[in-house]
Motif scaffolding. Structure first.
Motif, short mmCIF file in Angstrom:
data_model
loop_
_atom_site.label_atom_id
_atom_site.label_comp_id
_atom_site.label_asym_id
_atom_site.label_seq_id
_atom_site.Cartn_x
_atom_site.Cartn_y
_atom_site.Cartn_z
N ILE A 68 1.05 -1.31 0.02
CA ILE A 68 -0.09 -0.04 -0.08
C ILE A 68 0.92 1.19 0.00
CG2 ILE A 68 -1.92 1.28 1.20
CD1 ILE A 68 -2.81 -1.40 0.55
N ASN A 69 0.91 2.04 -1.01
CA ASN A 69 1.69 3.14 -1.35
C ASN A 69 1.20 4.43 -0.53
OD1 ASN A 69 3.81 1.80 -2.82
ND2 ASN A 69 2.57 2.11 -4.53
N ARG A 70 -0.27 4.58 -0.57
CA ARG A 70 -0.91 5.62 0.09
C ARG A 70 -2.16 5.35 0.41
NH1 ARG A 70 -1.18 11.47 -3.51
NH2 ARG A 70 -1.43 12.69 -1.90
N ALA A 71 -2.77 5.86 1.43
CA ALA A 71 -4.37 5.75 1.63
C ALA A 71 -4.51 6.88 2.68
CB ALA A 71 -4.54 4.46 2.34
N GLU A 72 -4.98 7.92 2.12
CA GLU A 72 -4.99 9.17 3.07
C GLU A 72 -6.47 9.84 2.54
OE1 GLU A 72 -1.29 11.44 2.60
OE2 GLU A 72 -2.22 12.61 0.79
N THR A 73 -6.94 10.85 3.33
CA THR A 73 -7.96 11.56 3.10
C THR A 73 -7.91 12.80 3.48
OG1 THR A 73 -9.44 9.57 4.01
CG2 THR A 73 -10.55 11.84 4.00
N LYS A 74 -8.23 13.80 2.38
CA LYS A 74 -8.11 15.20 2.42
C LYS A 74 -9.54 15.87 2.72
CE LYS A 74 -6.98 19.42 -0.13
NZ LYS A 74 -6.39 19.78 -1.61
N MET A 75 -9.62 15.98 3.75
CA MET A 75 -10.99 16.51 4.35
C MET A 75 -11.26 17.70 3.80
SD MET A 75 -10.65 15.53 8.41
CE MET A 75 -12.58 15.67 8.75
N ALA A 76 -12.53 18.16 3.84
CA ALA A 76 -13.31 19.21 3.21
C ALA A 76 -12.59 20.71 3.61
CB ALA A 76 -14.81 19.36 3.61
N ASP A 77 -11.90 20.66 4.80
CA ASP A 77 -11.27 21.86 5.18
C ASP A 77 -9.72 21.91 4.80
OD1 ASP A 77 -10.19 20.05 6.77
OD2 ASP A 77 -10.91 21.03 8.99
N GLY A 78 -9.35 20.87 4.07
CA GLY A 78 -8.00 20.71 3.63
C GLY A 78 -7.06 19.83 4.31
N LYS A 79 -7.67 19.40 5.44
CA LYS A 79 -6.98 18.61 6.60
C LYS A 79 -6.49 17.27 5.89
CE LYS A 79 -6.57 17.26 11.54
NZ LYS A 79 -7.02 17.41 12.47
N ILE A 80 -5.45 16.89 6.08
CA ILE A 80 -5.11 15.41 5.72
C ILE A 80 -4.79 14.20 6.64
CG2 ILE A 80 -3.19 14.02 4.35
CD1 ILE A 80 -4.18 15.96 2.63
N ILE A 81 -5.61 13.47 6.56
CA ILE A 81 -5.68 12.18 7.59
C ILE A 81 -4.95 11.07 6.79
CG2 ILE A 81 -6.95 10.72 9.01
CD1 ILE A 81 -6.94 13.75 9.85
N VAL A 82 -3.95 10.39 7.28
CA VAL A 82 -3.40 9.05 6.97
C VAL A 82 -4.11 7.99 7.54
CG1 VAL A 82 -1.42 7.97 6.64
CG2 VAL A 82 -1.21 10.42 6.23
N SER A 83 -4.35 7.30 6.91
CA SER A 83 -4.98 6.08 7.27
C SER A 83 -4.22 5.24 8.38
CB SER A 83 -5.63 4.90 6.28
OG SER A 83 -6.49 5.40 5.28
N PRO A 84 -4.85 5.09 9.80
CA PRO A 84 -4.05 4.15 10.85
C PRO A 84 -3.66 2.99 10.37
CG PRO A 84 -6.32 4.49 11.26
CD PRO A 84 -6.14 5.12 9.98
N GLU A 85 -3.09 2.21 11.22
CA GLU A 85 -2.57 0.78 11.01
C GLU A 85 -3.85 -0.36 10.91
OE1 GLU A 85 0.42 -0.75 13.23
OE2 GLU A 85 1.91 0.92 12.87
N ASN A 86 -5.02 0.04 11.75
CA ASN A 86 -5.91 -0.75 12.00
C ASN A 86 -7.03 -0.55 10.65
OD1 ASN A 86 -7.22 1.70 12.73
ND2 ASN A 86 -7.96 1.05 14.76
N ALA A 87 -6.75 0.25 9.89
CA ALA A 87 -7.56 0.42 8.67
C ALA A 87 -7.27 -0.67 7.58
CB ALA A 87 -7.28 1.96 7.93
N PHE A 88 -6.20 -1.46 7.70
CA PHE A 88 -5.76 -2.42 6.99
C PHE A 88 -6.03 -3.90 7.58
CE2 PHE A 88 -3.41 1.49 6.44
CZ PHE A 88 -3.71 1.75 5.13
#
Length: 605
Positions: A82-102
Motif C-alpha cells: 500500500i503506497n498511499r491511503a489518505e483523506t483530504k478533508m473538506a477543510d484541507g486537513k490530511i488524515i493518513v489511514s491508521p494501521e488498523n484500517a488495513f
C-alpha cells in the motif's frame, strides 16, 4: 491582449466549475482520476499499480458505497504494497489511514474451499470521510516470475461512480507480442519506446458510471471495454492445462464403470456423468484470474470433490472421452469481444461439451437437468474449440426458431372447475428433447409449463425430434375461478416458456443499456372456452394488434354460443433489445400485460 486572455481563463474556469457542480449534484461520488499501470518484466514477473482520487459527495457514498476498498491477491506468489491511503478533508486537513484500517480476510468466494484458502483480501477502511472529502489511494501488486503465464486483462472502462480522468498504461518488453481490442469507445492509444520496453497509454475523459438496470446482458460487450494480452487466443488456451493435468486415476475410472453398468442408452450414460460432475461435486466459484488462467490436475479436482466451472467442464469432457464417445470441449464468447489475436480468457463466457450421443450431435453442460440441446442457446455466440478454431453447428440449428404454440378446447363448469384438451408444439430451446430420450413416459415438461402437475391428468408426446415436438394433454383443474360479488375471474393460461418465465417486474420508461431476455420470445395461444349455462362474458369483443421494430402482439377475444374464443400471440424479434428499441418493446409489453387481456370476467345472470 493580456486582459482578454485572463478573462477567457476565468470564463473557462467558471464553465468547468458549473459542469462539475452539476455532475456532483447527480452523483454520490466522483472519481477525479484513476490510473492503472501494468508491467510485464523481461524475466516474466509482473506488477500492477492502481491509483485513484475519489471525491465523496453524499453521506451514502461513505456510509454504504465507497467506505472501503478491497484487494484480492495470492501472498504465496504475489506481494502487496500500500503506497498511499489518505483523506483530504473538506477543510484541507490530511488524515493518513491508521494501521488498523488495513485488515486481511479470506475472500468470500474462497470460503469453504481448502484449495484456495491461501488467497487473501485486503480490506482498506478509508477514514475521516465526510461530504466534500477526497481520498487518495495507491497500491501495487508484484507477481513472481512464472506465477502468471502471460499478461492479460479485460477491463470495463466504467466504475460505480463517474470517472473524470482514466489512464491505463501497459509496459511490455520489446521482444514480446502484444495485442489489444477496444470495444464501444474510440482508440486513443499513444505508443512510446524506452529502455527496452514499449509503453501503451490510453487516456479517457468523463466516463459515465455503470448502470445497475436489471436484465442487462450477461456479458459486458455493450459497455466500453479494453482487452489486452501478451499472447494470442490459441496460446492462452494452450496454457489452461498440460496433458498430465488430464490424467484420471484408475479408482475413479472403476467407479464410473460400475456406475454405468447395465445402462445401454448413450444419453442415460451421459446423464450419470453429469450427475457425478454437476451435482455430486461442489462448485468452486473462483474467478479465473485468481487461478492463474489454468486448472488444477483433474485428480486434485476429484480429491477435493469440487471444481471451477472450467475444471468441471474439462473433467466431464475427459470422462465422456474415456467411455468412448466422440466429443470435444468448446467455449462461447460474445462476437463483439472475440479477437483471435487477443488471448484474454476472462472474456470467455461459458464452457460446454460437443458430443455425438446415439448418433446425434448435442451441446451439453455439466447440468444433469438439461432437457434440450444447448446448441439452440448458443447459436448466435462465437463458438471455439480448445485450439481456438471456430465451431459450426448444423444448419438445422440456425434455421430453427424457438417458440411455443398452444391450442385447446376448455370447459368451465358451474363449480369453477376447468377441464379440456390441449395441443402444444414447441421448437428450439423450448423443446425438451433430452427428456423424451431419457424417459418419454414422464416427460411432461411442456404441459407443466402451462398448468400445474396435478392438473395434468394425461399427456402424450405425439411426435418429436431435436428441433421440435408436438404434445397432447388432458387437463382437469379444480376451482380455477376467483369470485367477487356476482363476477368470476379466470386467469388466461400462458406458458413459463414465454414471457412469463422471464419474471419481469415493472418496466422503466427508458433504458441506458440494452435489455436482455433469457431466450427469444415467440408464443401463441388459441383457446375455445365454454362457460356454464346462465353465465355471460362481461367485456365487449377485443381486437388489438401492434407490429413495431421490436416485434408484434395480437389479442383477440370474442363471445358467441356460450363460449369465449381467445387468441393471444407475442413475438419479440431479438433476445437483446437495444435502448433505441426499448420503447417499442415496452409498448408491446404494455398491451400483453394489460389486466383486461390477462383474465376473463364472466357474470352469473
Amino acid at each position: 491582449m493580456k486582459r482578454i486572455y485572463i478573462i477567457s481563463l476565468i470564463i473557462i474556469s467558471l464553465i468547468s466549475s458549473c459542469q462539475n457542480n452539476k455532475s456532483e449534484e447527480n452523483n454520490d461520488a466522483i472519481y477525479k482520476s484513476i490510473k492503472k499501470t501494468y508491467t510485464l518484466n523481461a524475466d516474466g514477473s509482473m506488477s500492477f499499480q492502481y491509483q485513484h482520487q475519489l471525491k465523496y459527495i453524499t453521506h451514502l457514498s461513505f456510509n454504504r458505497l465507497f467506505g472501503e476498498s478491497f484487494i484480492v491477491y495470492n501472498p504465496e506468489q504475489q506481494e502487496l504494497k500500500i503506497n498511499r491511503a489518505e483523506t483530504k478533508m473538506a477543510d484541507g486537513k490530511i488524515i493518513v489511514s491508521p494501521e488498523n484500517a488495513f485488515n486481511e480476510i479470506l475472500p468470500h468466494f474462497a470460503a469453504g474451499i481448502p484449495a484456495y484458502n491461501h488467497l487473501r483480501e485486503m480490506v482498506v477502511t478509508h477514514t475521516a470521510l465526510e461530504p466534500g472529502c477526497l481520498v487518495n489511494f495507491d497500491y501495487e501488486i508484484k507477481s513472481n516470475e512464472g506465477y502468471m503465464p502471460y499478461l492479460s486483462d479485460h477491463i470495463t472502462l466504467q466504475e460505480d461512480a463517474p470517472v473524470e480522468h482514466l489512464e491505463i498504461i501497459i509496459n511490455i518488453p520489446e521482444n514480446v507480442e502484444f495485442n489489444y481490442k477496444l470495444i464501444n469507445i474510440e482508440d486513443q492509444v499513444t505508443k512510446t519506446q524506452k529502455d527496452g520496453y514499449i509503453q501503451y497509454k490510453w487516456v479517457f475523459k468523463n466516463l459515465e458510471s455503470l448502470s445497475h438496470e436489471d436484465h442487462q446482458p450477461h456479458d459486458p460487450s455493450f459497455a466500453p471495454n479494453l482487452m489486452f494480452s501478451s499472447v494470442n487466443l490459441e496460446e492462452a488456451l494452450e496454457n489452461l492445462y498440460t496433458k498430465d493435468d488430464l490424467n484420471i486415476s484408475d479408482d475413479v475410472k472403476t467407479t464410473i464403470r460400475k456406475r454405468i453398468f447395465g445402462i445401454k442408452r448413450g444419453i442415460n450414460i451421459i446423464t450419470e456423468l453429469q450427475k457425478f460432475v454437476g451435482n455430486e461435486m461442489n462448485d468452486f466459484n473462483i474467478p479465473i484470474d485468481y487461478t492463474a488462467y489454468s486448472i488444477r490436475p483433474l485428480n486434485n479436482v476429484l480429491n477435493s470433490n469440487g471444481g471451477t466451472k472450467l475444471e468441471k467442464a474439462i473433467l466431464l469432457n475427459e470422462l465422456i472421452t474415456y467411455l468412448g464417445f466422440e466429443n470435444k470441449l468448446i467455449f462461447t464468447i460474445s462476437p463483439k469481444l472475440y479477437d483471435s489475436n487477443v488471448g484474454c480468457i476472462k472474456s470467455i463466457d461459458q464452457y460446454y461439451i460437443q458430443a455425438n450421443i446415439d448418433g446425434e450431435d448435442f451441446i451439453i453442460s455439466t447440468d444433469p437437468n438439461q432437457n434440450h440441446n444447448l446448441a439452440f442457446n448458443i447459436k448466435d455466440e462465437g463458438i471455439l474449440d480448445i485450439n481456438a478454431k471456430s465451431v459450426n453447428l448444423p444448419e438445422s440449428i440456425y434455421d430453427t426458431e424457438s417458440m411455443i404454440q398452444t391450442s385447446g378446447e376448455l370447459k368451465i363448469n358451474a363449480s369453477g372447475d376447468l377441464s379440456g384438451k390441449l395441443a402444444m408444439q414447441v421448437q428450439g430451446t423450448k423443446n425438451p428433447y433430452l427428456h423424451y430420450l431419457k424417459d418419454i413416459v414422464n416427460a411432461n415438461d411442456v404441459a407443466v409449463s402451462i398448468f400445474s402437475k396435478d392438473a395434468i391428468k394425461d399427456f402424450k408426446v405425439v411426435e418429436y425430434d431435436q428441433k421440435n415436438s408436438k404434445i397432447e394433454a388432458q387437463i382437469d383443474k379444480k376451482e380455477i375461478l376467483r369470485k367477487q360479488a356476482d363476477y368470476y375471474f379466470f386467469e388466461i393460461p400462458t406458458s413459463n416458456y414465454g414471457i412469463k418465465g422471464e419474471n419481469l417486474h415493472a418496466l422503466l420508461d427508458h433504458r441506458k443499456n440494452p435489455f436482455e431476455l433469457s431466450t427469444l420470445i415467440n408464443e401463441s395461444y388459441d383457446f375455445l372456452i365454454s362457460i356454464p349455462e346462465g353465465f355471460s362474458f362481461v367485456a365487449p369483443s377485443i381486437h388489438k394488434t401492434l407490429d413495431n421494430n421490436a416485434g408484434s402482439v395480437k389479442i383477440e377475444i370474442n363471445f358467441a354460443d356460450n363460449a369465449i374464443h381467445l387468441k393471444k400471440s407475442l413475438k419479440i424479434n431479438s433476445k437483446e433489445i437495444s435502448p433505441m428499441l426499448y420503447s417499442d418493446f415496452k409498448e408491446l409489453m404494455n398491451i400483453w400485460n394489460k389486466n383486461s387481456y390477462q383474465e376473463l370476467i364472466i357474470k352469473k345472470q
